[in-house]
Design a protein around this motif. Structure first.
Motif, PDB file in Angstrom:
ATOM      1  N   GLU A 289      42.705  27.657  49.183  1.00 15.87           N
ATOM      2  CA  GLU A 289      43.029  28.066  47.820  1.00 15.87           C
ATOM      3  C   GLU A 289      42.870  29.578  47.704  1.00 15.87           C
ATOM      4  OE1 GLU A 289      41.768  26.961  43.210  1.00 15.87           O
ATOM      5  OE2 GLU A 289      40.800  25.963  44.916  1.00 15.87           O
ATOM      6  N   GLU A 290      43.736  30.237  46.937  1.00 16.03           N
ATOM      7  CA  GLU A 290      43.672  31.678  46.769  1.00 16.03           C
ATOM      8  C   GLU A 290      43.356  32.016  45.314  1.00 16.03           C
ATOM      9  OE1 GLU A 290      47.185  33.557  48.256  1.00 16.03           O
ATOM     10  OE2 GLU A 290      46.681  33.106  50.355  1.00 16.03           O
ATOM     11  N   MET A 291      42.413  32.964  45.159  1.00 18.74           N
ATOM     12  CA  MET A 291      41.990  33.401  43.828  1.00 18.74           C
ATOM     13  C   MET A 291      42.301  34.888  43.672  1.00 18.74           C
ATOM     14  SD  MET A 291      40.543  30.862  42.155  1.00 18.74           S
ATOM     15  CE  MET A 291      39.502  31.701  40.952  1.00 18.74           C
ATOM     16  N   GLU A 292      42.828  35.262  42.503  1.00 23.18           N
ATOM     17  CA  GLU A 292      43.122  36.663  42.233  1.00 23.18           C
ATOM     18  C   GLU A 292      41.884  37.428  41.768  1.00 23.18           C
ATOM     19  OE1 GLU A 292      45.761  38.315  42.781  1.00 23.18           O
ATOM     20  OE2 GLU A 292      47.230  36.743  43.230  1.00 23.18           O
ATOM     21  N   GLY A 293      40.870  36.716  41.319  1.00 21.80           N
ATOM     22  CA  GLY A 293      39.673  37.354  40.794  1.00 21.80           C
ATOM     23  C   GLY A 293      38.675  36.301  40.372  1.00 21.80           C
ATOM     24  N   PRO A 294      37.821  36.613  39.391  1.00 18.34           N
ATOM     25  CA  PRO A 294      36.815  35.636  38.954  1.00 18.34           C
ATOM     26  C   PRO A 294      37.464  34.439  38.280  1.00 18.34           C
ATOM     27  CG  PRO A 294      36.853  37.532  37.493  1.00 18.34           C
ATOM     28  CD  PRO A 294      37.732  37.887  38.653  1.00 18.34           C
ATOM     29  N   GLY A 295      36.738  33.321  38.298  1.00 20.43           N
ATOM     30  CA  GLY A 295      37.245  32.099  37.679  1.00 20.43           C
ATOM     31  C   GLY A 295      36.761  30.877  38.420  1.00 20.43           C
ATOM     32  N   GLU A 296      37.444  29.758  38.189  1.00 22.01           N
ATOM     33  CA  GLU A 296      37.067  28.494  38.806  1.00 22.01           C
ATOM     34  C   GLU A 296      38.049  28.147  39.916  1.00 22.01           C
ATOM     35  OE1 GLU A 296      36.991  25.763  35.578  1.00 22.01           O
ATOM     36  OE2 GLU A 296      35.019  26.418  34.861  1.00 22.01           O
ATOM     37  N   ALA A 297      37.511  27.649  41.017  1.00 22.73           N
ATOM     38  CA  ALA A 297      38.321  27.225  42.157  1.00 22.73           C
ATOM     39  C   ALA A 297      37.963  25.792  42.498  1.00 22.73           C
ATOM     40  CB  ALA A 297      38.086  28.142  43.355  1.00 22.73           C
TER      41      ALA A 297
END
Length: 409
Positions: A289-297
Motif C-alpha cells: 500500500e502507498e501513502m502520500e502522507g499521514p493518515g490510516e493505512a
C-alpha cells in the motif's frame, strides 16, 4: 522482537599460525601464500528480522577464503568471534563464539579444509521484556541444509549463512522445525523425514517421546536413552536410517506424510504435546500500500488453505517497526478478514501493546479447502513520516509468518 543489526570482529586466533593479520576486524587472515593470497575468515553482518519464539534467523554471512598457504607446523586452531547485536530500542550487546579451523593437507586424502562450531552458545545473556536469552548458533546454512561443520574446497571463496536463535538459558527446548513430505523414492517415499531441533541450552531426554502424523495416524516412539544435545537435530525418516541424524525411522513401507498438507505432533513420554508443526498453508502479502502522507493505512496478507481439515483458531501477532512512523492506536485493535465461506466481513478484537507497535488477536480461520482468504488491520502513519518502505511482520500461529510492506511517499 523486530529488526536487529549485526556486526562482528575476529578477536583472537589460538594457537596462532604464521602470518596472522586483521585481528580485531571483520576480516582475519593467516598463512604465507604459496600462490595467490592468504587464507582467512570474513564476517558480514546486516539487518535481519529476529523473534523470541525460537524461530531461527540469519545472523550474518560467513566467508572462508581458502587458498594454498604455508601455516608452519600448525594444522588446527580456534578463531574467536565477537558479534555485536543492535536492537531497535537502541540497546546493544556483544556475544562471543568460537570457530574451529582444520587446515588440511592439500595433497592428502581430505584436501578440503574443515570449519566447525565447537562453542556455539554465547556465555553472555541479554534481557528482553524481563526474560534472559542467549544467542545460539544453529550452524552454517548451505544448499538449504543447516550443518555444524562444512568442508571448504581449496582455491576458492566459500560462503555460508550463519543461522542463529535466541534461546532461553537453563533448559531444553525441542521443536519440530521441518517436514519433508514429498520423498523422491517412487511409491514408498522412504526418504520423507521430520526434523526436530533442540533450540534450548540444555540436553533433552527424549526417551519414550512420540512423533505422530495426523492424517495417516502413524506413530514413531523414540527409544530409551535418547538424548538430544543443545543445538543438534534429529531426523525421523519414513523407511530409511541415517546415522548422522540419529538413525531413526518409522519403518513404514508406505508414505507417512500427506504430500499436500498435514500436522506433525511431538509428545513427551507422558503424552503431553511438546511441539506441533502444520504445513501446506500459503501466506502471501498483498501488494504494498502507498501513502502520500499521514493518515490510516490497511496492510494485509492472504492465507490459502490446502488442508482437508479446518485451520481452527490461531494467535495472530502483527508487529510494526519499533522506531518507524507507523503505529496502532488503542482503538485500532481489530483484525478484519473476508470470510469466503459465508461471503462477509468478519472482525476480531485483540490487544494493542503499550508502545503501539504490536497487535495480538485470536482469529478463527474458517477457510474452505483450496480457497484464499485476505485479512487486514488498520494502522496510523505519523505526520512528517519520512518517505520509504516499512516492513510489517505477521505471525499466524502454527501457520507460519509473512511480511507486508507499506510505502510512504
Amino acid at each position: 522482537m523486530g529488526i536487529i543489526r549485526t556486526s562482528g570482529k575476529w578477536t583472537a586466533v589460538r594457537p596462532s599460525p604464521n602470518g596472522i593479520t586483521g585481528v580485531g576486524t571483520e576480516h582475519v587472515e593467516w598463512g604465507e601464500p604459496t600462490e595467490r593470497r592468504k587464507s582467512g575468515y570474513r564476517f558480514t553482518g546486516g539487518e535481519t528480522q529476529a523473534l523470541l519464539n525460537g524461530t531461527e534467523f540469519t545472523l550474518a554471512t560467513f566467508t572462508h577464503e581458502n587458498f594454498p598457504i604455508n601455516s608452519g607446523n600448525m594444522r588446527e586452531w580456534d578463531v574467536e568471534l565477537q558479534v555485536n547485536v543492535a536492537f531497535e530500542d537502541g540497546k546493544t550487546k556483544d556475544f562471543t563464539f568460537t570457530f574451529h579451523h582444520n587446515e588440511t593437507e592439500n595433497s592428502g586424502p581430505h584436501p578440503e579444509d574443515i570449519v566447525s562450531l565447537p562453542e556455539f552458545i554465547s556465555p553472555e545473556t541479554v534481557t528482553v521484556d524481563g526474560q534472559p536469552y542467549k544467542v545460539m548458533l544453529s550452524g552454517f546454512k548451505r544448499g538449504g541444509q543447516i550443518v555444524r561443520q562444512f568442508d571448504s574446497p581449496e582455491n576458492g571463496t566459500n560462503r555460508a549463512d550463519i543461522v542463529a536463535v535466541f534461546a532461553k538459558p537453563g533448559k531444553p527446548d525441542v521443536a519440530i522445525t521441518r517436514v519433508e513430505a514429498e520423498g523422491t523414492v517412487p511409491g514408498t517415499q522412504a526418504d520423507e523425514y521430520v526434523e526436530v531441533f533442540n533450540r534450548g541450552t540444555e540436553a533433552a531426554d527424549m526417551s519414550g517421546w512420540t512423533l505422530r502424523a495426523r492424517n495417516s495416524g502413524k506413530q514413531f516412539t523414540f527409544p530409551a536413552q535418547t538424548a538430544l544435545k543443545p543445538g543438534l537435530r534429529y531426523r525421523v525418516y519414513t523407511n530409511e536410517r541415517h546415522p548422522e541424524t540419529g538413525g531413526f525411522s518409522f519403518g513404514s513401507s508406505e508414505p507417512v506424510w500427506d504430500d499436500v498438507a498435514d500436522v506433525a505432533v511431538l509428545s513427551d513420554g507422558k503424552g503431553k504435546q511438546v511441539s506441533r508443526f502444520r504445513y501446506g498453508q500459503v501466506i502471501t502479502p498483498e501488494p504494498a500500500e502507498e501513502m502520500e502522507g499521514p493518515g490510516e493505512a490497511h496492510p494485509r496478507v492472504a492465507v490459502k488453505n490446502n488442508d482437508k481439515q479446518a485451520l481452527g483458531r490461531q494467535k495472530v501477532v502483527i508487529s510494526l517497526p519499533e522506531n518507524g512512523p507507523i503505529r496502532f492506536h488503542a482503538s485500532q485493535n481489530t483484525l478484519a478478514l473476508w470470510n469466503v465461506r459465508h461471503n462477509r466481513e468478519d472482525k476480531f478484537t485483540g490487544a494493542v501493546s503499550a508502545d503501539g507497535r504490536t497487535l495480538t488477536v485470536d482469529v478463527d480461520l474458517d477457510i474452505p479447502l483450496g480457497r484464499t482468504q485476505p485479512m487486514w488491520v488498520q494502522v496510523s502513519v505519523d505526520p512528517g513520516a519520512p518517505s520509504g518502505s516499512y516492513t510489517i511482520h505477521w505471525e499466524l500461529g502454527e501457520l507460519g509468518s509473512a511480511n507486508s510492506t507499506l510505502r510512504v511517499k
